[in-house]
Write a protein that holds these residues in place. Structure first.
Motif, PDB file in Angstrom:
ATOM      1  N   VAL A 106       0.819  -1.205   0.000  1.00 20.23           N
ATOM      2  CA  VAL A 106       0.000   0.000   0.000  1.00 20.23           C
ATOM      3  C   VAL A 106       0.855   1.258   0.000  1.00 20.23           C
ATOM      4  CG1 VAL A 106      -1.706   1.301   1.322  1.00 20.23           C
ATOM      5  CG2 VAL A 106      -1.889  -1.172   1.139  1.00 20.23           C
ATOM      6  N   SER A 107       1.976   1.256   0.723  1.00 19.72           N
ATOM      7  CA  SER A 107       2.823   2.435   0.797  1.00 19.72           C
ATOM      8  C   SER A 107       3.264   2.871  -0.595  1.00 19.72           C
ATOM      9  CB  SER A 107       4.044   2.148   1.671  1.00 19.72           C
ATOM     10  OG  SER A 107       4.908   3.247   1.676  1.00 19.72           O
ATOM     11  N   ARG A 108       3.663   1.922  -1.426  1.00 24.12           N
ATOM     12  CA  ARG A 108       4.128   2.263  -2.771  1.00 24.12           C
ATOM     13  C   ARG A 108       2.978   2.772  -3.627  1.00 24.12           C
ATOM     14  NH1 ARG A 108       5.298  -0.211  -7.917  1.00 24.12           N
ATOM     15  NH2 ARG A 108       7.086   0.839  -8.793  1.00 24.12           N
ATOM     16  N   VAL A 109       1.808   2.155  -3.512  1.00 25.68           N
ATOM     17  CA  VAL A 109       0.659   2.574  -4.313  1.00 25.68           C
ATOM     18  C   VAL A 109       0.224   3.984  -3.930  1.00 25.68           C
ATOM     19  CG1 VAL A 109      -1.768   2.117  -4.789  1.00 25.68           C
ATOM     20  CG2 VAL A 109      -0.142   0.225  -4.708  1.00 25.68           C
ATOM     21  N   LEU A 110       0.171   4.260  -2.628  1.00 27.63           N
ATOM     22  CA  LEU A 110      -0.301   5.561  -2.177  1.00 27.63           C
ATOM     23  C   LEU A 110       0.721   6.664  -2.403  1.00 27.63           C
ATOM     24  CD1 LEU A 110      -2.050   4.627   1.168  1.00 27.63           C
ATOM     25  CD2 LEU A 110      -3.124   5.185  -1.003  1.00 27.63           C
ATOM     26  N   LEU A 111       1.989   6.367  -2.204  1.00 28.11           N
ATOM     27  CA  LEU A 111       3.006   7.393  -2.265  1.00 28.11           C
ATOM     28  C   LEU A 111       3.691   7.494  -3.622  1.00 28.11           C
ATOM     29  CD1 LEU A 111       4.571   6.832   1.250  1.00 28.11           C
ATOM     30  CD2 LEU A 111       2.944   8.589   0.566  1.00 28.11           C
ATOM     31  N   GLY A 112       3.474   6.519  -4.492  1.00 33.42           N
ATOM     32  CA  GLY A 112       4.084   6.558  -5.810  1.00 33.42           C
ATOM     33  C   GLY A 112       5.499   6.022  -5.787  1.00 33.42           C
ATOM     34  N   SER A 113       6.054   5.845  -6.946  1.00 32.82           N
ATOM     35  CA  SER A 113       7.389   5.291  -7.084  1.00 32.82           C
ATOM     36  C   SER A 113       8.442   6.379  -6.927  1.00 32.82           C
ATOM     37  CB  SER A 113       7.526   4.637  -8.452  1.00 32.82           C
ATOM     38  OG  SER A 113       8.868   4.319  -8.707  1.00 32.82           O
ATOM     39  N   VAL A 114       9.356   6.169  -5.997  1.00 37.82           N
ATOM     40  CA  VAL A 114      10.446   7.114  -5.799  1.00 37.82           C
ATOM     41  C   VAL A 114      11.293   7.186  -7.064  1.00 37.82           C
ATOM     42  CG1 VAL A 114      12.531   7.600  -4.455  1.00 37.82           C
ATOM     43  CG2 VAL A 114      10.470   6.762  -3.308  1.00 37.82           C
ATOM     44  N   ALA A 115      11.600   6.027  -7.646  1.00 41.00           N
ATOM     45  CA  ALA A 115      12.417   5.996  -8.867  1.00 41.00           C
ATOM     46  C   ALA A 115      11.757   6.796  -9.991  1.00 41.00           C
ATOM     47  CB  ALA A 115      12.666   4.548  -9.303  1.00 41.00           C
ATOM     48  N   GLU A 116      10.468   6.643 -10.126  1.00 43.07           N
ATOM     49  CA  GLU A 116       9.753   7.385 -11.170  1.00 43.07           C
ATOM     50  C   GLU A 116       9.824   8.888 -10.919  1.00 43.07           C
ATOM     51  OE1 GLU A 116       5.257   8.034 -12.952  1.00 43.07           O
ATOM     52  OE2 GLU A 116       5.634   6.356 -11.613  1.00 43.07           O
ATOM     53  N   ALA A 117       9.605   9.301  -9.687  1.00 46.56           N
ATOM     54  CA  ALA A 117       9.639  10.725  -9.361  1.00 46.56           C
ATOM     55  C   ALA A 117      11.030  11.310  -9.577  1.00 46.56           C
ATOM     56  CB  ALA A 117       9.192  10.944  -7.916  1.00 46.56           C
ATOM     57  N   VAL A 118      12.067  10.583  -9.179  1.00 45.73           N
ATOM     58  CA  VAL A 118      13.429  11.059  -9.376  1.00 45.73           C
ATOM     59  C   VAL A 118      13.723  11.183 -10.865  1.00 45.73           C
ATOM     60  CG1 VAL A 118      15.873  10.463  -9.100  1.00 45.73           C
ATOM     61  CG2 VAL A 118      14.315  10.249  -7.159  1.00 45.73           C
ATOM     62  N   THR A 119      13.334  10.169 -11.629  1.00 43.40           N
ATOM     63  CA  THR A 119      13.590  10.175 -13.069  1.00 43.40           C
ATOM     64  C   THR A 119      12.911  11.360 -13.753  1.00 43.40           C
ATOM     65  OG1 THR A 119      13.810   7.778 -13.081  1.00 43.40           O
ATOM     66  CG2 THR A 119      13.381   8.827 -15.188  1.00 43.40           C
ATOM     67  N   ARG A 120      11.674  11.631 -13.376  1.00 39.25           N
ATOM     68  CA  ARG A 120      10.929  12.722 -14.011  1.00 39.25           C
ATOM     69  C   ARG A 120      11.515  14.092 -13.692  1.00 39.25           C
ATOM     70  NH1 ARG A 120       6.210  13.250 -11.697  1.00 39.25           N
ATOM     71  NH2 ARG A 120       6.139  11.338 -10.499  1.00 39.25           N
ATOM     72  N   ARG A 121      12.076  14.248 -12.496  1.00 40.70           N
ATOM     73  CA  ARG A 121      12.457  15.582 -12.044  1.00 40.70           C
ATOM     74  C   ARG A 121      13.955  15.863 -12.046  1.00 40.70           C
ATOM     75  NH1 ARG A 121       9.863  15.276  -6.578  1.00 40.70           N
ATOM     76  NH2 ARG A 121      11.133  17.108  -6.226  1.00 40.70           N
ATOM     77  N   ALA A 122      14.775  14.863 -12.273  1.00 43.22           N
ATOM     78  CA  ALA A 122      16.219  15.061 -12.221  1.00 43.22           C
ATOM     79  C   ALA A 122      16.727  15.863 -13.406  1.00 43.22           C
ATOM     80  CB  ALA A 122      16.929  13.712 -12.183  1.00 43.22           C
ATOM     81  N   SER A 123      17.750  16.658 -13.160  1.00 39.44           N
ATOM     82  CA  SER A 123      18.392  17.417 -14.234  1.00 39.44           C
ATOM     83  C   SER A 123      19.694  16.746 -14.675  1.00 39.44           C
ATOM     84  CB  SER A 123      18.670  18.846 -13.762  1.00 39.44           C
ATOM     85  OG  SER A 123      19.525  18.816 -12.634  1.00 39.44           O
TER      86      SER A 123
END
Length: 130
Positions: A106-123
């Motif tokens: 549930v934690s991953r579903v509710l909070l989203g993927s850390v890897a995905e968020a890092v990938t989307r926002r990294a410069s």
């Protein structure tokens, strides 16, 4: 680094691809999860005795692989993606290497993927290791 198998594979990949680079292994402590868990968010600053147990394994793995560069460890607080990105910016990192998943259930579903968020926002380049 969250002591998951995918995080370990990411470390192994980084050691192989960047054999002489300075590598910082970051453990992000989610301040919200820590607060709801009732414990301290980050261990007291006082040295290695306060770090996560798996950091000893990180250093052992780097030594066993004959890594020629420095391997540092850091514990940071905040939303994991934000904390990783901030640490990379402040440390003037050239790349981020991370496991594809660490959370489960549930934690991953509710909070989203850390890897995905890092990938989307990294410069800087991000390598996701399955």
């Amino acid at each position: 680094m969250d002591d998951s198998e995918t995080a370990r594979r990411a470390l192994e990949h980084a050691l192989e691809v960047f054999p002489d680079a300075e590598i910082t292994v970051v453990h992000a402590v989610d301040d919200l999860e820590a607060a709801y868990g009732g414990g301290p968010a980050i261990p007291d600053a006082g040295g290695r005795e306060d770090e996560p147990d798996f950091f000893a394994d990180v250093r052992d793995l780097a030594a066993a692989r004959g890594h020629g560069g420095d391997v540092e460890t850091a514990v940071v607080e905040g939303t994991p993606a934000d904390a990783v990105l901030e640490h990379a910016r402040e440390g003037d990192a050239d790349a981020i290497v991370m496991g594809s998943e660490g959370r489960s259930g549930v934690s991953r579903v509710l909070l989203g993927s850390v890897a995905e968020a890092v990938t989307r926002r990294a410069s800087i380049p991000v390598t996701i290791v399955p």
